[in-house]
Design an enzyme around this catalytic site. Sequence first.
Site, PDB file in Angstrom:
ATOM      1  N   HIS A 185       0.802  -1.231   0.000  1.00  0.00           N
ATOM      2  CA  HIS A 185       0.000   0.000   0.000  1.00  0.00           C
ATOM      3  C   HIS A 185       0.840   1.289   0.000  1.00  0.00           C
ATOM      4  O   HIS A 185       1.939   1.342   0.518  1.00  0.00           O
ATOM      5  CB  HIS A 185      -0.900   0.008   1.241  1.00  0.00           C
ATOM      6  CG  HIS A 185      -0.098   0.009   2.519  1.00  0.00           C
ATOM      7  ND1 HIS A 185       0.323   1.164   3.125  1.00  0.00           N
ATOM      8  CD2 HIS A 185       0.382  -1.006   3.257  1.00  0.00           C
ATOM      9  CE1 HIS A 185       1.010   0.873   4.199  1.00  0.00           C
ATOM     10  NE2 HIS A 185       1.077  -0.448   4.303  1.00  0.00           N
ATOM     11  N   ASP A 186       0.297   2.308  -0.581  1.00  0.00           N
ATOM     12  CA  ASP A 186       0.822   3.686  -0.492  1.00  0.00           C
ATOM     13  C   ASP A 186       2.237   3.831  -1.043  1.00  0.00           C
ATOM     14  O   ASP A 186       3.002   4.660  -0.549  1.00  0.00           O
ATOM     15  CB  ASP A 186       0.762   4.195   0.965  1.00  0.00           C
ATOM     16  CG  ASP A 186      -0.662   4.208   1.492  1.00  0.00           C
ATOM     17  OD1 ASP A 186      -1.484   4.920   0.894  1.00  0.00           O
ATOM     18  OD2 ASP A 186      -0.949   3.490   2.473  1.00  0.00           O
TER      19      ASP A 186
END
Length: 215
Positions: free
Chosen positions: A134-135
């Site tokens: 993620h991210d």
Amino acid sequence: MKPLLGVYGASGCGRGVMPIVRARYGHEADLVFIDDAPMKEANGYPILSWDAFRANPAEKRVCLAIANSEIRAKLSDKCASAGIPLFEARAQNVVEMHDVIIGEGAILSPFVTLTSNIRIGRCFHANLYSYVEHDCVIGDFVTFAPGVKCNGNIVIEDHAYIGSGAVIKQGRPGHPLTIGRGATVGAGAVVTKDVPPNMTVVGVPARQLEKELVC
Ligand code: UDP
């Protein structure tokens, strides 16, 4: 007339990518390799020169299947100048979860996973079993060898190369771990802190590779 899809590079990378292209497009397009070396055939597919490919009257698209990112960038410019768009080669079992934006011309090999809230630039190569958590923000022409573990909150700048089985430790929200432009991470390295641009790091934990002394 069917469209003509060219896999640019008929060596190791290209021969690994062609089955992915065949599975996705084989029923609707003619498939060829393109290579600047004088070769005629690989794995049952013709190998065309760039000029022969460009001269074909069919609608054409290209996938840049060469691991060297500088060559991908050069060939990407060549395709753009000729008005020939790039296409993505994505294996059928790639897992893409939520809010992933990925630029043109990526190669996503079998068993690649992209989780959530990820931004990826142009001509990304994610080889077998790599993941992006993620991210993460990944630049243009970034290359992952097989089995790269790219954890959450990581920034990887343009032209970085991450070797087989490397682990990049997660950053923190607002404080990503950053791999600089053109950096190289050696196979099996565990990266625990930022890597400056153009530096090569190896080992566990990853440290700068000392230049060999040449007498
Ligand atoms: N190649 C090309 N044009 C270029 C650079 C490379 O057609 O400007 C071809 C080269 O002839 C070779 C392939 O791309 O067939 C690259 O093969 P290599 O084994 O070096 O790399 P890999 O397939 O592992 O990416």
